[in-house]
Scaffold this motif. Structure first.
Motif, short mmCIF file in Angstrom:
data_model
loop_
_atom_site.label_atom_id
_atom_site.label_comp_id
_atom_site.label_asym_id
_atom_site.label_seq_id
_atom_site.Cartn_x
_atom_site.Cartn_y
_atom_site.Cartn_z
N THR A 198 -37.00 -44.95 -53.66
CA THR A 198 -37.71 -46.12 -52.89
C THR A 198 -36.97 -47.02 -52.81
O THR A 198 -37.05 -47.78 -51.54
CB THR A 198 -38.84 -46.59 -53.90
N LEU A 199 -35.91 -47.38 -53.52
CA LEU A 199 -35.01 -48.51 -53.13
C LEU A 199 -33.76 -48.22 -52.19
O LEU A 199 -33.93 -49.21 -51.35
CB LEU A 199 -34.31 -48.84 -54.54
N LEU A 200 -33.66 -46.83 -52.27
CA LEU A 200 -32.68 -46.69 -51.25
C LEU A 200 -33.24 -46.52 -49.94
O LEU A 200 -32.69 -46.95 -48.93
CB LEU A 200 -32.04 -45.19 -51.47
N GLU A 201 -34.63 -46.18 -49.80
CA GLU A 201 -35.04 -45.91 -48.39
C GLU A 201 -35.49 -47.23 -47.95
O GLU A 201 -35.83 -47.53 -46.57
CB GLU A 201 -36.46 -44.83 -48.72
N GLU A 202 -35.92 -48.13 -48.72
CA GLU A 202 -36.59 -49.37 -48.04
C GLU A 202 -35.49 -50.71 -48.19
O GLU A 202 -35.78 -51.65 -47.51
CB GLU A 202 -37.59 -50.02 -49.21
N ASP A 244 -25.94 -37.47 -51.30
CA ASP A 244 -27.48 -37.48 -51.33
C ASP A 244 -27.99 -38.83 -51.20
O ASP A 244 -28.95 -39.38 -50.64
CB ASP A 244 -28.14 -36.62 -52.39
N PHE A 245 -27.31 -39.78 -52.12
CA PHE A 245 -27.57 -41.18 -52.23
C PHE A 245 -27.59 -41.82 -50.96
O PHE A 245 -28.66 -42.64 -50.62
CB PHE A 245 -26.54 -41.70 -53.34
N PHE A 246 -26.41 -41.59 -50.12
CA PHE A 246 -26.13 -42.54 -49.12
C PHE A 246 -26.94 -42.10 -47.93
O PHE A 246 -27.40 -42.84 -47.14
CB PHE A 246 -24.53 -42.27 -48.76
N SER A 247 -27.53 -40.75 -48.11
CA SER A 247 -28.22 -40.12 -46.86
C SER A 247 -29.66 -40.71 -46.99
O SER A 247 -30.52 -40.65 -45.79
CB SER A 247 -28.47 -38.44 -47.14
N LYS A 248 -30.21 -41.30 -48.07
CA LYS A 248 -31.34 -41.89 -48.28
C LYS A 248 -31.46 -43.44 -47.93
O LYS A 248 -32.44 -44.05 -47.79
CB LYS A 248 -31.94 -41.81 -49.68
N MET A 249 -30.11 -44.01 -47.63
CA MET A 249 -30.23 -45.33 -47.31
C MET A 249 -30.42 -45.28 -45.78
O MET A 249 -30.21 -44.70 -44.92
CB MET A 249 -28.83 -46.04 -47.56
#
Length: 347
Positions: free
Chosen positions: A225-229, A250-255
């Motif tokens: 949620t943090l990465l997406e928002e 995967d981490f950066f793809s959600k940002m």
């Protein structure tokens, strides 16, 4: 925090020596040897040790060979180095070793388990550097958001454009969502600073919710949620087996593609090739880094070629007052341990 760096330093120097000095001088401290592993340590810490009767040995160069050369027979190590403190160093020092004072908040370069197995007390300096690191995190956030490095490159290459209102547009902090991964004391200090920028909301993630976060209006959410928002993602976690390489593809793809990534923790927390791909492919807008891999970073490293990354050479705690306070606390931790007392900030 309820104090500034100057008051902290005065507390350490005056309060500690006046309240505790008589316990340490003459009888207990005079025969103890302390090795200082960096020639540039602020004098205040060394003076605290010598004033209490310790014999201080200080290296003239910060390298492993010099440290090992002088380590034999010392009672304590004043470890002001990013070099690895491992079994070899402890073996050379000998079984009489009682204390290790680490002049940093992080201690991933220290074999803590090996030291504790030998009954050696360890202490670090987590408190004095909160403000300095938080200041730097805000600096990196703003510089990356407003494309400071890229803009300077355009000036240097005579590409300053006038009359184009869409030229060099950056990201706003006002009304943004800021996500902090690792809301410890530094993370809290960052949030308090950014509150003055009229941020819309603060998100954080970690192992559990924190009372201090509720007091400043930060919302506990999952990492996804943090990465997406978040419009800004700031990472302030210690380097552990759990956090190593956590910032991967995967981490950066959600940002968000408009998001800015800031790292003021440790370089290996980030899968650096993944970050480079995200910056080059437009997966994220920009990054501000005070830490990277390796350190020092070679001048020809690919990170240095990217216009949308702001790089600093690990300057988080690099202010005069902060380093002086760290030096004081390191010395005080050592003196406490040599006096068979609990360190002020034990690990």
């Amino acid at each position: 925090m309820g104090y500034n760096k100057i008051s902290l330093q005065l507390f350490f120097v005056i309060g500690f020596t006046s309240a505790l000095g008589t316990n340490y001088c003459s009888t207990k401290m005079k025969s103890f040897k302390v090795l200082v592993t960096n020639p540039t340590v602020p004098e205040i810490g060394i003076k605290l040790l010598t004033d209490q009767g310790c014999e201080v040995i200080q290296v003239t160069q910060e390298n492993r060979e010099e440290i090992i050369k002088h380590a034999k027979g010392v009672d304590a190590l004043f470890w002001a180095s990013c070099l690895s403190l491992d079994k070899e160093v402890l073996d050379v020092a000998g079984p009489q070793m009682k204390a290790i004072g680490i002049m940093s908040a992080g201690y991933d370069h220290i074999d803590v388990e090996e030291a504790k197995k030998r009954g050696i007390k360890l202490g670090n300096t987590p408190h004095p550097l909160h403000d300095a690191v938080a200041d730097l995190a805000v600096l990196l956030l703003l510089a990356a958001a407003r494309r400071a490095h890229e803009a300077r490159l355009l000036i240097e290459n005579n590409k300053w454009i006038t009359g184009n209102w869409k030229w060099m547009l950056g990201q706003d902090v006002t009304n943004s969502t800021v996500g902090v991964i690792g809301l410890g004391n530094i993370g809290l200090s960052i949030v308090k600073r950014l509150q003055g920028f009229n941020v819309k909301q603060f998100l954080y993630t970690g192992h559990k919710e924190k009372k201090e976060a509720r007091e400043i209006g930060a919302k506990f959410v999952s990492l996804n949620t943090l990465l997406e928002e978040s419009d800004f993602v700031i990472i302030v976690v210690p380097l552990t087996a759990e956090t190593k390489g956590m910032c991967d593809d995967d981490f950066f793809s959600k940002m968000k593609k408009t998001a800015v990534f800031v790292n003021v923790s440790r370089g290996p927390v980030v899968d650096q090739p993944a970050l480079i791909r995200a910056l080059k492919n437009g997966q994220i807008f920009a990054a501000g880094l005070d830490v990277m891999t390796p350190e020092p970073l070679p001048a020809d490293h690919e990170l240095t070629t990217l216009p949308n990354v702001v790089l600093l050479p690990h300057l988080g705690s690099a202010t005069n007052n902060t380093r002086a306070s760290m030096s004081s606390l390191t010395a005080e931790n050592i003196l406490k341990a040599l006096g068979d007392e609990e360190m002020i900030t034990p690990i």
